[in-house]
Write a protein that holds these residues in place. Structure first.
Motif, PDB file in Angstrom:
ATOM      1  N   VAL A  18      -1.945  16.066 -14.692  1.00  0.00           N
ATOM      2  CA  VAL A  18      -2.049  15.232 -13.717  1.00  0.00           C
ATOM      3  C   VAL A  18      -2.864  15.807 -12.339  1.00  0.00           C
ATOM      4  O   VAL A  18      -2.748  17.048 -12.328  1.00  0.00           O
ATOM      5  N   GLN A  19      -3.577  15.084 -11.898  1.00  0.00           N
ATOM      6  CA  GLN A  19      -4.456  15.385 -10.584  1.00  0.00           C
ATOM      7  C   GLN A  19      -4.090  14.615  -9.496  1.00  0.00           C
ATOM      8  O   GLN A  19      -3.848  13.164  -9.636  1.00  0.00           O
ATOM      9  N   LEU A  20      -4.123  15.281  -8.365  1.00  0.00           N
ATOM     10  CA  LEU A  20      -3.592  14.421  -7.203  1.00  0.00           C
ATOM     11  C   LEU A  20      -4.829  14.510  -6.037  1.00  0.00           C
ATOM     12  O   LEU A  20      -5.531  15.332  -5.900  1.00  0.00           O
ATOM     13  N   VAL A  21      -5.010  13.207  -5.436  1.00  0.00           N
ATOM     14  CA  VAL A  21      -5.940  13.106  -4.482  1.00  0.00           C
ATOM     15  C   VAL A  21      -5.202  12.519  -3.219  1.00  0.00           C
ATOM     16  O   VAL A  21      -4.833  11.237  -3.414  1.00  0.00           O
ATOM     17  N   GLU A  22      -5.497  13.022  -2.061  1.00  0.00           N
ATOM     18  CA  GLU A  22      -4.929  12.593  -0.880  1.00  0.00           C
ATOM     19  C   GLU A  22      -6.110  11.682  -0.023  1.00  0.00           C
ATOM     20  O   GLU A  22      -7.128  11.705  -0.452  1.00  0.00           O
ATOM     21  N   SER A  23      -5.565  10.658   0.499  1.00  0.00           N
ATOM     22  CA  SER A  23      -6.317   9.777   1.344  1.00  0.00           C
ATOM     23  C   SER A  23      -5.642   9.564   2.453  1.00  0.00           C
ATOM     24  O   SER A  23      -4.553   9.632   2.610  1.00  0.00           O
ATOM     25  N   GLY A  24      -6.345   8.737   3.607  1.00  0.00           N
ATOM     26  CA  GLY A  24      -5.995   8.361   4.852  1.00  0.00           C
ATOM     27  C   GLY A  24      -6.003   9.036   5.914  1.00  0.00           C
ATOM     28  O   GLY A  24      -5.253   8.794   7.092  1.00  0.00           O
ATOM     29  N   GLY A  25      -6.437  10.253   5.970  1.00  0.00           N
ATOM     30  CA  GLY A  25      -6.354  11.260   7.141  1.00  0.00           C
ATOM     31  C   GLY A  25      -7.172  10.754   8.091  1.00  0.00           C
ATOM     32  O   GLY A  25      -8.056   9.798   7.858  1.00  0.00           O
ATOM     33  N   GLY A  26      -7.383  11.344   9.410  1.00  0.00           N
ATOM     34  CA  GLY A  26      -8.184  10.923  10.450  1.00  0.00           C
ATOM     35  C   GLY A  26      -7.773  11.307  11.764  1.00  0.00           C
ATOM     36  O   GLY A  26      -7.149  12.329  11.852  1.00  0.00           O
ATOM     37  N   LEU A  27      -8.677  10.918  12.754  1.00  0.00           N
ATOM     38  CA  LEU A  27      -8.150  11.163  14.017  1.00  0.00           C
ATOM     39  C   LEU A  27      -7.381  10.084  14.840  1.00  0.00           C
ATOM     40  O   LEU A  27      -7.841   8.903  14.717  1.00  0.00           O
ATOM     41  N   VAL A  28      -6.445  10.487  15.455  1.00  0.00           N
ATOM     42  CA  VAL A  28      -5.447   9.593  16.197  1.00  0.00           C
ATOM     43  C   VAL A  28      -5.170   9.984  17.425  1.00  0.00           C
ATOM     44  O   VAL A  28      -5.065  11.234  17.670  1.00  0.00           O
ATOM     45  N   GLN A  29      -4.847   9.232  18.241  1.00  0.00           N
ATOM     46  CA  GLN A  29      -4.268   9.581  19.673  1.00  0.00           C
ATOM     47  C   GLN A  29      -2.903  10.004  19.714  1.00  0.00           C
ATOM     48  O   GLN A  29      -2.195   9.257  18.848  1.00  0.00           O
ATOM     49  N   THR A  30      -2.467  10.671  20.421  1.00  0.00           N
ATOM     50  CA  THR A  30      -1.034  11.005  20.790  1.00  0.00           C
ATOM     51  C   THR A  30      -0.067   9.691  20.861  1.00  0.00           C
ATOM     52  O   THR A  30      -0.688   8.721  21.779  1.00  0.00           O
ATOM     53  N   GLY A  31       0.802   9.709  19.869  1.00  0.00           N
ATOM     54  CA  GLY A  31       1.648   8.258  20.109  1.00  0.00           C
ATOM     55  C   GLY A  31       1.362   7.309  18.966  1.00  0.00           C
ATOM     56  O   GLY A  31       2.002   6.406  18.865  1.00  0.00           O
ATOM     57  N   GLY A  32       0.161   7.619  18.393  1.00  0.00           N
ATOM     58  CA  GLY A  32      -0.470   6.848  17.488  1.00  0.00           C
ATOM     59  C   GLY A  32       0.332   6.867  15.974  1.00  0.00           C
ATOM     60  O   GLY A  32       1.429   7.747  15.627  1.00  0.00           O
ATOM     61  N   SER A  33      -0.247   6.259  14.985  1.00  0.00           N
ATOM     62  CA  SER A  33       0.253   6.407  13.521  1.00  0.00           C
ATOM     63  C   SER A  33      -0.810   6.413  12.422  1.00  0.00           C
ATOM     64  O   SER A  33      -1.953   5.906  12.741  1.00  0.00           O
ATOM     65  N   LEU A  34      -0.437   6.958  11.421  1.00  0.00           N
ATOM     66  CA  LEU A  34      -1.413   7.100  10.248  1.00  0.00           C
ATOM     67  C   LEU A  34      -0.438   6.953   9.122  1.00  0.00           C
ATOM     68  O   LEU A  34       0.631   7.194   9.230  1.00  0.00           O
ATOM     69  N   ARG A  35      -1.188   6.357   8.138  1.00  0.00           N
ATOM     70  CA  ARG A  35      -0.473   6.430   6.704  1.00  0.00           C
ATOM     71  C   ARG A  35      -1.341   7.289   5.804  1.00  0.00           C
ATOM     72  O   ARG A  35      -2.529   7.064   5.304  1.00  0.00           O
ATOM     73  N   LEU A  36      -0.860   8.388   5.233  1.00  0.00           N
ATOM     74  CA  LEU A  36      -1.560   9.022   4.110  1.00  0.00           C
ATOM     75  C   LEU A  36      -1.045   8.640   2.810  1.00  0.00           C
ATOM     76  O   LEU A  36      -0.048   7.815   2.473  1.00  0.00           O
ATOM     77  N   SER A  37      -1.703   8.509   2.034  1.00  0.00           N
ATOM     78  CA  SER A  37      -1.557   8.401   0.548  1.00  0.00           C
ATOM     79  C   SER A  37      -1.859   9.507  -0.554  1.00  0.00           C
ATOM     80  O   SER A  37      -2.825  10.000  -0.291  1.00  0.00           O
ATOM     81  N   CYS A  38      -1.329   9.376  -1.623  1.00  0.00           N
ATOM     82  CA  CYS A  38      -1.555  10.452  -2.656  1.00  0.00           C
ATOM     83  C   CYS A  38      -1.452   9.685  -3.921  1.00  0.00           C
ATOM     84  O   CYS A  38      -0.280   9.069  -4.388  1.00  0.00           O
ATOM     85  N   ALA A  39      -2.731   9.722  -4.618  1.00  0.00           N
ATOM     86  CA  ALA A  39      -2.584   8.877  -6.039  1.00  0.00           C
ATOM     87  C   ALA A  39      -2.869  10.095  -6.951  1.00  0.00           C
ATOM     88  O   ALA A  39      -3.210  10.926  -6.839  1.00  0.00           O
ATOM     89  N   ALA A  40      -1.981   9.893  -8.054  1.00  0.00           N
ATOM     90  CA  ALA A  40      -1.979  10.840  -9.243  1.00  0.00           C
ATOM     91  C   ALA A  40      -2.382  10.130 -10.656  1.00  0.00           C
ATOM     92  O   ALA A  40      -1.970   8.738 -10.772  1.00  0.00           O
ATOM     93  N   SER A  41      -3.112  10.721 -11.350  1.00  0.00           N
ATOM     94  CA  SER A  41      -3.691  10.355 -12.667  1.00  0.00           C
ATOM     95  C   SER A  41      -2.529  10.856 -13.562  1.00  0.00           C
ATOM     96  O   SER A  41      -1.679  11.382 -13.241  1.00  0.00           O
TER      97      SER A  41
END
Length: 127
Positions: free
Chosen positions: A2-25
């Motif tokens: 299995v290989q794992l690949v993350e995505s969804g990171g970035g720059l956000v202001q305090t109080g904001g939201s982000l959604r990270l994903s991890c895709a697995a083969s």
């Protein structure tokens, strides 16, 4: 393997939201317990959240409890981390990890419990 690949990171202001994903083969994702860890600059890697192989059990670090939600979709071989109310202390590289042949309802906090790691995705929270 299995290989794992993350995505969804970035720059956000305090109080904001982000959604990270991890895709697995691979075809055995449903047998893997999964976890999220992070490493901030000049700090040790720390546990963030974990989800059991079945998705029925979750666990969170105290620092993110109530703000982050971990979930998985075994049909799509993905795990997600929904992050809200972000603050600068959440700035880090976030890694997903997998543990093979896990019991269906067990979660793991220790990094050494995991066999596989992704490359990481940067999350930066500005003040």
């Amino acid at each position: 393997q299995v290989q794992l690949v993350e995505s969804g990171g970035g720059l956000v202001q305090t109080g904001g939201s982000l959604r990270l994903s991890c895709a697995a083969s691979g075809r055995t994702f449903g047998n893997y317990a999964m976890g999220w860890f992070r490493r901030a600059p000049a700090k040790e890697r720390e546990f963030v959240a974990s989800v059991s192989a079945s998705g029925g059990s979750t666990d969170y670090a105290d620092s993110v409890k109530g703000r982050f939600t971990v979930s998985r979709d075994n049909a799509k071989n993905t795990m997600s981390l929904q992050m809200s109310s972000l603050n600068p202390e959440d700035t880090a590289v976030y890694y997903c990890a997998a543990r093979r042949n896990s019991l269906q309802r067990v979660t793991y906090r220790a990094g050494v419990a995991y066999d596989l790691w992704g490359q990481g995705t940067q999350v930066t929270v500005s003040s």
